[in-house]
Each structure stands twice: as C-alpha cells, then as structure tokens.
Design a protein around this motif. Sequence first.
Motif, PDB file in Angstrom:
ATOM      1  N   GLY A   1       0.810  -1.208   0.000  1.00 59.30           N
ATOM      2  CA  GLY A   1       0.000   0.000   0.000  1.00 59.30           C
ATOM      3  C   GLY A   1       0.839   1.251   0.000  1.00 59.30           C
TER       4      GLY A   1
ATOM      5  N   VAL B   1      -5.750   4.208  -7.288  1.00 60.61           N
ATOM      6  CA  VAL B   1      -5.890   2.993  -6.473  1.00 60.61           C
ATOM      7  C   VAL B   1      -6.735   1.961  -7.215  1.00 60.61           C
ATOM      8  CG1 VAL B   1      -6.823   2.038  -4.327  1.00 60.61           C
ATOM      9  CG2 VAL B   1      -5.558   4.194  -4.280  1.00 60.61           C
ATOM     10  N   LYS B   2      -7.847   2.403  -7.809  1.00 55.56           N
ATOM     11  CA  LYS B   2      -8.720   1.484  -8.544  1.00 55.56           C
ATOM     12  C   LYS B   2      -7.976   0.847  -9.719  1.00 55.56           C
ATOM     13  CE  LYS B   2     -12.981   2.453  -9.370  1.00 55.56           C
ATOM     14  NZ  LYS B   2     -14.227   3.131  -9.848  1.00 55.56           N
TER      15      LYS B   2
ATOM     16  N   ILE C   1      -5.603  -1.823  -8.385  1.00 56.77           N
ATOM     17  CA  ILE C   1      -6.348  -3.025  -7.991  1.00 56.77           C
ATOM     18  C   ILE C   1      -6.781  -3.795  -9.231  1.00 56.77           C
ATOM     19  CG2 ILE C   1      -8.469  -3.850  -6.892  1.00 56.77           C
ATOM     20  CD1 ILE C   1      -8.213  -1.495  -4.934  1.00 56.77           C
TER      21      ILE C   1
ATOM     22  N   TYR D   1      -3.277  -2.931  -2.794  1.00 60.64           N
ATOM     23  CA  TYR D   1      -2.714  -1.585  -2.890  1.00 60.64           C
ATOM     24  C   TYR D   1      -3.574  -0.574  -2.130  1.00 60.64           C
ATOM     25  CZ  TYR D   1      -0.453   2.578  -4.478  1.00 60.64           C
ATOM     26  OH  TYR D   1       0.232   3.769  -4.477  1.00 60.64           O
TER      27      TYR D   1
ATOM     28  N   LEU E   1      -3.950  -0.374   1.174  1.00 56.79           N
ATOM     29  CA  LEU E   1      -4.371  -0.767   2.515  1.00 56.79           C
ATOM     30  C   LEU E   1      -3.502  -0.096   3.573  1.00 56.79           C
ATOM     31  CD1 LEU E   1      -5.138  -4.589   2.092  1.00 56.79           C
ATOM     32  CD2 LEU E   1      -6.761  -2.702   2.297  1.00 56.79           C
TER      33      LEU E   1
ATOM     34  N   SER F   1      -2.068   2.870   3.436  1.00 58.03           N
ATOM     35  CA  SER F   1      -1.954   4.192   2.831  1.00 58.03           C
ATOM     36  C   SER F   1      -1.081   5.128   3.652  1.00 58.03           C
ATOM     37  CB  SER F   1      -3.340   4.812   2.675  1.00 58.03           C
ATOM     38  OG  SER F   1      -3.249   6.138   2.201  1.00 58.03           O
TER      39      SER F   1
ATOM     40  N   ASN G   1      -8.814   1.964  -0.941  1.00 55.29           N
ATOM     41  CA  ASN G   1      -8.992   0.545  -1.230  1.00 55.29           C
ATOM     42  C   ASN G   1     -10.327   0.127  -0.608  1.00 55.29           C
ATOM     43  OD1 ASN G   1      -8.911  -2.406  -0.836  1.00 55.29           O
ATOM     44  ND2 ASN G   1      -6.815  -2.244  -1.577  1.00 55.29           N
TER      45      ASN G   1
END
Length: 390
Positions: free
Chosen positions: A14, A118-119, A122, A129, A131, A133, A165
């Motif tokens: 992350g 982030v999306k 993933i 990724y 988690l 942060s 996430n």
Amino acid sequence: MRIQRILAPTAALGCLLTLAACEGGGQASPPGTGASASPAAAEGPLAEAQRHMRQFTSCEDLSTKADDPRMPGGDFPRIGQWSVTEVGVCSDKPEKGDIVIAVPKDMKQFQEGYKRYVKDRIAGGDGAYGLDSRVLIGKGFVAFPTATKTAMKLVRSDLRVLACNPTARVPEGYKRDKPLVEHCSLSDFVEAEDGSGSPNFETPQDPSGDGSKLGQPKTGSLGLPRAGSIAELRKLVGNSLDCGKNFSTDPEAVAIESIDYQPVIKGNALEWGVTGRALCGQPAGERRAHDLSWLDTVGDMKKLQTKAKAAQQADLKDDGKLKATASLLLVGENIAVETNSPSSRFGLYQLQFLYLNCTPGFSAPSGYRLEKSQVEGCVLTNYEPDHPLG
C-alpha cells in the motif's frame, strides 16, 4: 469484530510513493549532506506545511529541487498531476524517514485522482494496494511520510489518512472525517503490515474457550477475590498497599491525583459502575503526594471494564504504550484496585486479583493466568511483560 483480510503473498504494502523504503520506515535515499531549503521552498504553501508538521514531528531540510535524491521516483505526486502545483520534500531524521509534500490547487481533484489510481492498481492485479496508505490530507497540502512512526505522529494533528482501497477499514476508536470523494475514508488510523501502526482495538483478544492458549485455565476462572464493603477491601489489601494510617473515603481526598499517580477512574465514579471508593497513600502536604492507590467496590463490573477499556485504548493510541504514571486496574469479583506500583500489584496478584489488559495481540506465557474479561478485546491476567512475576 474481527477484521480479516486475505492478502496475496506478493501484494504491495500500500505504499503511496514508490520509494525504496516506504513501508520499511527508512529513507528512499540519503538526503544531500548539509541540504538547505531551496529558494522556492523558503516561503509559501510548502513552508507553511513544514511549519505545521514541525509541531508534531521533524521536517528538516525542505527542498523543491528536482534532483534531490529524496524526491519521489514513482508515479506521484508530480506537478501538474491531480491539480498539484508544488512538490517538496523534508526529512524526519529521528525516524530515519522523509516526508514528501504536495500542494494541490483543488483538493477534491487530488482525492479523485488518487482514488482512480488505487482502482487502476487493484484492476491491474494489486488487490492490496492502498491498505497501508501513507497519503495524509492536511489543510491545503498532502503529506507522504515514508516512515510509519512519522505518520503516527502526524495523525495526532489534523492530518488524516486517505484510504481508497474498498477493503480498507477504520477500526473502532478512531476518528472518521468525511472525504471529498465517495467510497474512500479519512481517519487517524495508520495501518501497517508489520503491526507497527495504530493498534486495532476491534481484533478480539479474549483467549479461546477451549483452553488451548498458554496460560488459560482449562475450565472457567481460577477464582477472583471479593469483599462486602470498602472496609473489608481495605483489610484484604492491607499488606499490599499503604492503607493503614493513610486512608480516606472523603470525596475530596479520593479525587486527589498527581503527575506521578493517576487513577484509572476519572470523573463521576457512579458512571463507571463503582458504588464505593477510597484513597490509600499520602496526599500532598509537606512533601509531594506518594504511594497513591484507589480502592473500589463495584456494582456493575461490565460497565467498569468497558469504561476502563476505552481509557486504556486512548492511552495506547498515540504510541502503543501506557503512560508510566498511569494506574492499572486490577479486578476481583465485585471489587477493584487502581495502582501504578509494580510491587503493590505483585502482592495483589497473590490475593488473586487480575489486571484488565486491552493491549492488541497480548498473550501470557505458560504458568500465568489468562482469563476472559467481561468486555470483548480484553483479558484478565497476572502477567505484565515489563514486570513479570519472579
């Protein structure tokens, strides 16, 4: 509630910046020897951000130079990206880390950009990724600390961790602010894969009911002491506490505390489920207060343990440790004692009192008592890692 995640072994931690030691608590690379603030960073939003953060942690050698080895080498933050107009970096030397600082013109646009990033990560197969942060949103700036301890210090201010996430959760006991984009969170909870971040008070710590955990009696409790009154409790603990000549049930005396002796119960004792209360020890007079402990008769033990758990979590929250001057709560069936004296607690353990411990991940070695408390997330024990029974 137990928070469970299934993380791929190769999942990223992350890290918000692709820095060499983002999650390891180290620097990306050593800052230049004798580095000083570049002219562009000497004043303006970056300098304001530095001044704000230096109230809570170190932020030295502020620079905006592109060739500074501490500058991020990853995908973000970059000038022109997500409305970012300025990027700088400073060092938190005590924690051996750096803090990258970005100044967005539009904070909502920045948060939307980070959420999309982030999306995309993933969707590309990096399901973990974000988690852990390290995107900390401030007023007018965003901080990216590389060291977990730096992040822990910064969230004590008004900076908040932005997590996007969808499996990230903010446990009980942490502040939740509303982000500028949906399906993200802003909180003072710092997640860390290695357990060095904020304690998760939602992780159940009660031992298993089958007695398989070391220290746990196989069937129920080994027994706790009880007393019918404050007078009986005073007599019971007489050899362990200074309750002979120095004893009072006067409300004004009981309310006394000092910088060296702090009780567990604060405010109205009735709200803690306590029906009677007394002070043992010498209040301040010709000399400073000393040997202070508190005796309690308890009408609602679950209420007492619930309130004590919240107080203990608040103390643990900053650095994972209890204040050295804070009393520990030792309970019986219908009585309790608050004391910060290890020698006094040793005697109380011999009387079968047990300490209410709500530290995440706590366990006791074989030979020590470890029993269920009346609140989830805590145990009753006679094992103190810093003061093991001899």
